[in-house]
Design a protein around this motif. Structure first.
Motif, short mmCIF file in Angstrom:
data_model
loop_
_atom_site.label_atom_id
_atom_site.label_comp_id
_atom_site.label_asym_id
_atom_site.label_seq_id
_atom_site.Cartn_x
_atom_site.Cartn_y
_atom_site.Cartn_z
N GLY A 249 -27.36 -108.54 -28.02
CA GLY A 249 -27.47 -107.94 -26.69
C GLY A 249 -28.50 -108.60 -25.80
O GLY A 249 -28.81 -108.07 -24.73
N TYR A 250 -29.02 -109.75 -26.20
CA TYR A 250 -30.05 -110.45 -25.39
C TYR A 250 -29.58 -111.87 -25.12
O TYR A 250 -29.31 -112.63 -26.06
CB TYR A 250 -31.39 -110.46 -26.12
CG TYR A 250 -32.55 -110.87 -25.25
CD1 TYR A 250 -33.21 -109.94 -24.48
CD2 TYR A 250 -32.97 -112.20 -25.19
CE1 TYR A 250 -34.28 -110.31 -23.67
CE2 TYR A 250 -34.02 -112.58 -24.38
CZ TYR A 250 -34.68 -111.63 -23.63
OH TYR A 250 -35.73 -112.00 -22.83
N ASP B 16 -31.03 -108.65 -20.63
CA ASP B 16 -31.38 -107.82 -21.79
C ASP B 16 -30.52 -106.57 -21.80
O ASP B 16 -30.68 -105.69 -20.95
CB ASP B 16 -32.86 -107.45 -21.74
CG ASP B 16 -33.33 -106.76 -23.01
OD1 ASP B 16 -32.49 -106.50 -23.91
OD2 ASP B 16 -34.53 -106.47 -23.11
N GLN B 17 -29.60 -106.49 -22.76
CA GLN B 17 -28.71 -105.34 -22.88
C GLN B 17 -28.93 -104.60 -24.20
O GLN B 17 -28.07 -103.85 -24.65
CB GLN B 17 -27.26 -105.81 -22.78
CG GLN B 17 -26.85 -106.22 -21.38
CD GLN B 17 -26.77 -105.03 -20.45
OE1 GLN B 17 -25.89 -104.20 -20.57
NE2 GLN B 17 -27.72 -104.93 -19.54
N ARG B 18 -30.10 -104.80 -24.81
CA ARG B 18 -30.38 -104.17 -26.10
C ARG B 18 -30.47 -102.65 -26.01
O ARG B 18 -30.25 -101.96 -26.99
CB ARG B 18 -31.67 -104.75 -26.69
CG ARG B 18 -31.52 -106.20 -27.14
CD ARG B 18 -32.82 -106.79 -27.57
NE ARG B 18 -33.73 -106.92 -26.44
CZ ARG B 18 -34.95 -107.46 -26.54
NH1 ARG B 18 -35.39 -107.91 -27.70
NH2 ARG B 18 -35.72 -107.57 -25.46
N GLU B 19 -30.81 -102.13 -24.83
CA GLU B 19 -30.92 -100.68 -24.66
C GLU B 19 -29.70 -100.09 -23.95
O GLU B 19 -29.73 -98.94 -23.52
CB GLU B 19 -32.19 -100.34 -23.87
CG GLU B 19 -33.49 -100.81 -24.52
CD GLU B 19 -33.74 -100.15 -25.86
OE1 GLU B 19 -33.44 -98.96 -26.00
OE2 GLU B 19 -34.24 -100.84 -26.78
N SER B 20 -28.65 -100.86 -23.81
CA SER B 20 -27.46 -100.34 -23.12
C SER B 20 -26.72 -99.36 -24.02
O SER B 20 -27.00 -99.25 -25.21
CB SER B 20 -26.53 -101.50 -22.73
OG SER B 20 -25.99 -102.11 -23.88
N GLY B 21 -25.76 -98.68 -23.44
CA GLY B 21 -25.01 -97.66 -24.18
C GLY B 21 -23.83 -98.20 -24.97
O GLY B 21 -23.00 -97.41 -25.43
N PRO C 238 -23.98 -100.56 -27.84
CA PRO C 238 -24.56 -101.45 -28.87
C PRO C 238 -23.52 -102.01 -29.83
O PRO C 238 -23.65 -103.16 -30.28
CB PRO C 238 -25.57 -100.54 -29.60
CG PRO C 238 -25.09 -99.15 -29.36
CD PRO C 238 -24.47 -99.18 -27.99
N TRP D 4 -21.96 -105.17 -28.40
CA TRP D 4 -22.83 -106.35 -28.49
C TRP D 4 -22.91 -106.85 -29.93
O TRP D 4 -22.97 -108.05 -30.18
CB TRP D 4 -24.22 -106.03 -27.96
CG TRP D 4 -24.24 -105.64 -26.51
CD1 TRP D 4 -24.69 -104.48 -25.98
CD2 TRP D 4 -23.77 -106.41 -25.40
NE1 TRP D 4 -24.53 -104.47 -24.61
CE2 TRP D 4 -23.97 -105.65 -24.23
CE3 TRP D 4 -23.18 -107.68 -25.27
CZ2 TRP D 4 -23.61 -106.10 -22.96
CZ3 TRP D 4 -22.84 -108.13 -24.00
CH2 TRP D 4 -23.05 -107.35 -22.87
#
Length: 197
Positions: A135-136, A146-151, A153, A156
């Motif tokens: 996700g990064y 940075d999509q590590r905290e997206s809904g 996971p 990713w």
């Protein structure tokens, strides 16, 4: 009947002044002050615009450093307008509503800058990023995504670490880059729909 008439002889039916010692004693009616009414209308307009445009822009991700000056300028401008319009009102309402209007102005700048970027930037460009972490995504010349905290996971995690992936970017106009996440969200929806079957 005679007893009732005698009992009411000494009563007065005229209206008496209301108690002026309660919590609302001496309160100021904002709607009786034209400047305050204008401020309330502006506050409502800014709130509606911010909410509606923020919801319309949810498919766009802001990456890179956000400049501070537009938020400060927007807040100070709205606050100064509130101070000008609130003249003649009591200090609590005068200062309080001006501060709230200033905060609303600063908050409304965020979707405003995004909308301006979409209007002023040329067509989006396709940039190839490398996924260095789940996700990064990194690129040598553009801000990291940075999509590590997206809904999403699981989506990713389904991508191959170290591979290259394309994103549609709007070049910076006011200091930040915008990523059109619409294709990503379409792929993630398809991924989750396939996983449910």
């Amino acid at each position: 009947m005679q007893a009732l008439s005698l009992a009411t002889n000494n009563l007065s039916f005229t209206t008496t002044p209301t108690d002026e010692t309660g919590p609302l004693a001496g309160h100021f009616d904002l709607l009786q002050h034209k400047g305050m009414v204008i401020q309330l209308v502006l506050l409502t307009g800014l709130g509606i615009y911010t909410l509606v445009d923020y919801l319309l822009l949810t498919n766009f991700l802001v990456v890179g450093e956000r400049p501070l000056w537009p938020f400060v300028f927007g807040g100070l401008l709205a606050g100064a307008l509130g101070i000008h319009l609130g003249k003649g009102a009591p200090n609590a309402e005068y200062i309080g509503l001006s501060v709230i209007l200033g905060l609303a102005g600063a908050i409304a700048v965020y979707p405003g800058l995004q909308r301006y970027t979409l209007i002023a930037a040329p067509a989006p460009i396709e940039i190839t990023y490398q996924m260095t972490k789940i996700g990064y995504f990194e690129h040598a010349s553009y801000p990291d995504i940075d999509q590590r905290e997206s809904g999403i996971p699981e989506y990713w995690e389904s991508l191959t670490l170290g591979e290259n992936y394309s994103f549609s970017l709007y070049e910076p106009v006011v200091g930040f880059t915008m990523v059109d996440m619409t294709p990503v969200y379409a792929k993630s929806r398809a991924f989750y729909e396939a996983a449910e079957q």
